[in-house]
Scaffold this motif. Structure first.
Motif, short mmCIF file in Angstrom:
data_model
loop_
_atom_site.label_atom_id
_atom_site.label_comp_id
_atom_site.label_asym_id
_atom_site.label_seq_id
_atom_site.Cartn_x
_atom_site.Cartn_y
_atom_site.Cartn_z
N VAL A 93 0.77 -1.20 0.02
CA VAL A 93 0.10 -0.15 0.11
C VAL A 93 0.79 1.38 -0.06
O VAL A 93 1.98 1.39 0.24
N ASP A 94 0.09 2.26 -0.52
CA ASP A 94 0.88 3.78 -0.45
C ASP A 94 1.09 3.95 0.87
O ASP A 94 0.25 3.70 1.91
N ARG A 150 5.28 1.89 -7.97
CA ARG A 150 5.99 3.16 -8.72
C ARG A 150 6.19 4.61 -7.96
O ARG A 150 6.59 5.61 -8.29
N SER A 151 5.87 4.44 -6.52
CA SER A 151 6.33 5.18 -5.60
C SER A 151 6.64 4.68 -4.18
O SER A 151 6.46 3.20 -4.29
N SER A 152 6.89 5.05 -3.08
CA SER A 152 7.45 4.54 -1.95
C SER A 152 6.02 3.83 -1.42
O SER A 152 4.89 4.52 -1.20
N VAL A 153 6.29 2.72 -0.97
CA VAL A 153 5.21 1.69 -0.59
C VAL A 153 5.42 1.14 0.91
O VAL A 153 6.64 1.25 1.14
N VAL A 154 4.66 0.59 1.30
CA VAL A 154 4.91 -0.44 2.56
C VAL A 154 4.08 -1.61 2.35
O VAL A 154 2.87 -1.93 1.84
N PHE A 155 4.71 -2.98 2.58
CA PHE A 155 4.10 -4.27 2.48
C PHE A 155 3.88 -4.70 3.71
O PHE A 155 4.72 -4.84 4.80
N CYS A 156 2.57 -4.69 3.97
CA CYS A 156 1.98 -5.03 5.42
C CYS A 156 1.27 -6.47 5.42
O CYS A 156 0.77 -6.79 4.43
N VAL A 157 1.76 -7.18 6.48
CA VAL A 157 1.31 -8.55 6.60
C VAL A 157 0.82 -8.68 7.85
O VAL A 157 1.40 -8.39 8.85
N ALA A 158 -0.31 -9.54 7.89
CA ALA A 158 -0.82 -10.05 9.19
C ALA A 158 -1.03 -11.55 9.16
O ALA A 158 -1.72 -12.01 8.12
N ALA A 159 -0.80 -12.34 10.18
CA ALA A 159 -1.07 -13.79 9.93
C ALA A 159 -1.16 -14.38 11.30
O ALA A 159 -0.64 -13.98 12.38
N TRP A 160 -1.82 -15.55 11.32
CA TRP A 160 -1.99 -16.30 12.64
C TRP A 160 -1.00 -17.48 12.66
O TRP A 160 -0.91 -18.31 11.66
N PHE A 161 -0.61 -17.52 13.65
CA PHE A 161 0.52 -18.82 14.12
C PHE A 161 -0.20 -19.53 15.32
O PHE A 161 -0.01 -19.09 16.66
N GLY A 162 -0.94 -20.51 15.07
CA GLY A 162 -1.65 -21.09 16.19
C GLY A 162 -2.81 -20.04 16.59
O GLY A 162 -3.37 -19.45 15.80
N LYS A 163 -2.78 -19.65 17.97
CA LYS A 163 -3.77 -18.82 18.33
C LYS A 163 -3.23 -17.39 18.19
O LYS A 163 -4.03 -16.53 18.98
N VAL A 164 -2.13 -17.12 17.92
CA VAL A 164 -1.60 -15.81 17.93
C VAL A 164 -1.58 -15.15 16.52
O VAL A 164 -1.33 -15.73 15.65
N LEU A 198 -0.08 -12.06 14.56
CA LEU A 198 0.88 -11.26 14.62
C LEU A 198 1.02 -10.44 13.31
O LEU A 198 0.42 -10.54 12.30
N ILE A 199 1.82 -9.00 13.30
CA ILE A 199 1.92 -8.39 12.14
C ILE A 199 3.25 -8.09 11.94
O ILE A 199 4.08 -7.99 12.85
N ASP A 200 3.45 -7.71 10.67
CA ASP A 200 5.04 -7.15 10.49
C ASP A 200 4.96 -6.10 8.99
O ASP A 200 3.96 -6.57 8.40
N ASN A 201 5.82 -5.70 8.48
CA ASN A 201 6.02 -4.78 7.62
C ASN A 201 7.31 -4.44 7.18
O ASN A 201 8.28 -4.50 8.01
N VAL A 202 7.54 -4.16 5.78
CA VAL A 202 8.66 -3.61 5.61
C VAL A 202 8.37 -2.42 4.38
O VAL A 202 7.37 -2.43 3.79
N GLU A 203 9.01 -1.43 4.61
CA GLU A 203 8.91 0.02 3.62
C GLU A 203 9.83 -0.34 2.43
O GLU A 203 10.98 -1.16 2.48
#
Lengths: 323, 323
Positions: A287-288, A299-313, A315-320
């Motif tokens: 996303v922008d 084509r411009s600066s973005v951030v790659f955002c992820v959310a996922a479940w591991f068992g009952k937890v 978690l989120i993470d991202n990289v610009e």
């Protein structure tokens, strides 16, 4: 050996504001670091960042029921107040105040210290009575109870907003309350919660708060996992699986930097890696960086955002990805 | 003859905040009287009330596009800035600052002074592009434009909230912005806008603003009509018809005080009187003074609120019935 600095612990909001006004009248600046406690090195890095900007540091420790829906993990959210204080004391220059209120949604003046927070558990049934037009939090929403919510209407949609419909409403509202109680000059937020950081920035602009928002970089353990209070709930196996998030994000970033601009391809790379590791994807979006609108091509600066479940937890993470 | 006090006129929000912080650092208290201009004796009474509480008075004059829907009368809302200043100067002790910003929704820093406010007219068609999930105001709601709104979710429903879906969202938001810019100790609101007054009180409590809200009694012309900037649009005949509001409300209050507690009967009395006078009822509701929930019988203190159209002018009025 240098004596460690004992923070002043304040639980009353009027006393908190009096402290702030007193030190500000002496020309001191204040940085607020809002937390929900169970502090780790990610929080410590926020405090260190805060020291770069302000004379005095307030850390708030408050698990905010307004940002949890009844089906989420309010009741199991980890806490360790004593350990938190020790960790804050271990930071060079420490912190000046720990603001640790009991209940920021109890407005009664009868001092009976009753509890307006509904006892939220993992069962939706317990909170059925709270449903108000599809939006429901662990704060009682009826009668003369709390009813004012700050909405950042476009940024709160998408990403974590899809699966957590009351989350950002609750975050923007509690941060507004903390800003009005602590009256800081600066506030520090971690970029691990990227959408939250952007929402608070936008809110501060739109509501004309005179507070500068500082974004602090994601802190990671040596294996690359982004630090989170929820990591404590991961089994060793789940933790190993969760490493797929950061690893695949870095691979996607590398591909993008080498010229792969197709977001579907990049997303597939991450989704496949997390699935193969045994995680369950909530979302994986490029996303922008400012509007958080989905990109088709980089084509411009973005951030790659992820959310996922591991068992009952979850978690989120991202990289610009800056180009 | 005493020299009249010239208010300082401030248009820039940073300058406004600097002024407030400067005088507050000298121990002075500030009362804010938010207005949309075209001042009448009702506003003057708010300023006089403000003088009872604070050392210094700030009157804001700003027609807030955020509280108008495209079909409402933003473009025809009356204004007379020069006349307003003369009226404020005629008040004993006058006012200290008139805060008169150009556009509180323009966040660009390029100083090109462009205009983010959509040119709202009486035609819905002109603003079609602004529709966001059924809620639409005269502020551009897309891209990186303004998107943060304060919602007082229960009190904003009902009464004026039914026919004006963006109104209270816009009011709560602009008042939050003004509070953050002016940083007053007190703010004065007229009880003519009863629902607005209660919404602001609740918002201040729920968001922990350190500001005391003062409710000021309804001001009326000698014929009993509640003062409103919109009264200027009434023809003499419409004005005569509009007197039916206050007259029938007083009659209902008198009946209630004599023991008539049935709200349907009391509402019928008012509805019939306004209809017979030639007005068109928007609503006539007897509600709890605090929660604004409809009452069936008068068993505690209530307020009887009415809105009605006289020609193209929509007016509101109310009476409190305290038992």
């Amino acid at each position: 050996m240098e004596a460690k600095k004992q923070p002043l612990i304040i639980t009353d909001k009027d006393r908190m504001r009096s402290w702030s006004r007193s030190v500000r009248s002496q020309g001191k600046t204040i940085a607020l670091v809002p937390t929900m406690g169970y502090l780790h090195q990610g929080h410590i890095s926020l405090v260190k960042e805060a020291h770069k900007h302000a004379n005095l540091i307030v850390v708030s420790i408050y698990v905010n029921p307004g940002q949890f829906s009844p089906s989420e993990d309010l009741s199991t959210y980890p806490s360790d107040f004593h350990g938190d204080i020790l960790k804050l004391m271990s930071i060079p220059d420490g912190v000046d105040v720990v603001f640790h209120p009991h209940n920021l949604y109890d407005y009664r003046t009868d001092n009976k210290n009753k509890n307006d927070i509904v006892n939220c558990t993992d069962s939706r049934d317990d909170c059925k009575n709270l449903k108000v037009e599809g939006v429901v939090s662990c704060v009682e929403e009826k009668g003369t109870g709390h009813e004012t919510w700050v909405r950042v209407e476009r940024l709160e949609k998408g990403l974590c907003g899809n699966s957590r419909p009351v989350f950002f409403r609750g975050v923007a509202t509690i941060v507004t309350k903390l800003f009005n109680i602590v009256e800081p000059d600066f506030a520090v937020f971690g970029k691990k919660d990227y959408q939250q950081w952007r929402i608070i920035q936008r809110m501060v602009r739109d509501l004309d708060f005179s507070i500068r928002i500082i974004g602090s970089e994601v802190m990671r353990d040596s294996d690359g996992l982004a630090m989170s209070s929820r990591n404590v709930h991961l089994s060793p196996e789940e933790r190993e699986k969760a490493l797929s998030m950061n690893r695949s994000l870095l691979k996607a970033k590398s591909c993008a930097e080498k010229g792969q601009i197709n977001c579907i391809e990049l997303r597939d790379l991450v989704i496949q890696a997390i699935n193969e590791a045994g995680g369950k994807i909530d979302y994986a979006e490029i996303v922008d960086q400012e509007t958080l609108e989905a990109a088709e091509e980089i084509r411009s600066s973005v951030v790659f955002c992820v959310a996922a479940w591991f068992g009952k937890v979850r978690l989120i993470d991202n990289v610009e990805i800056n180009i």
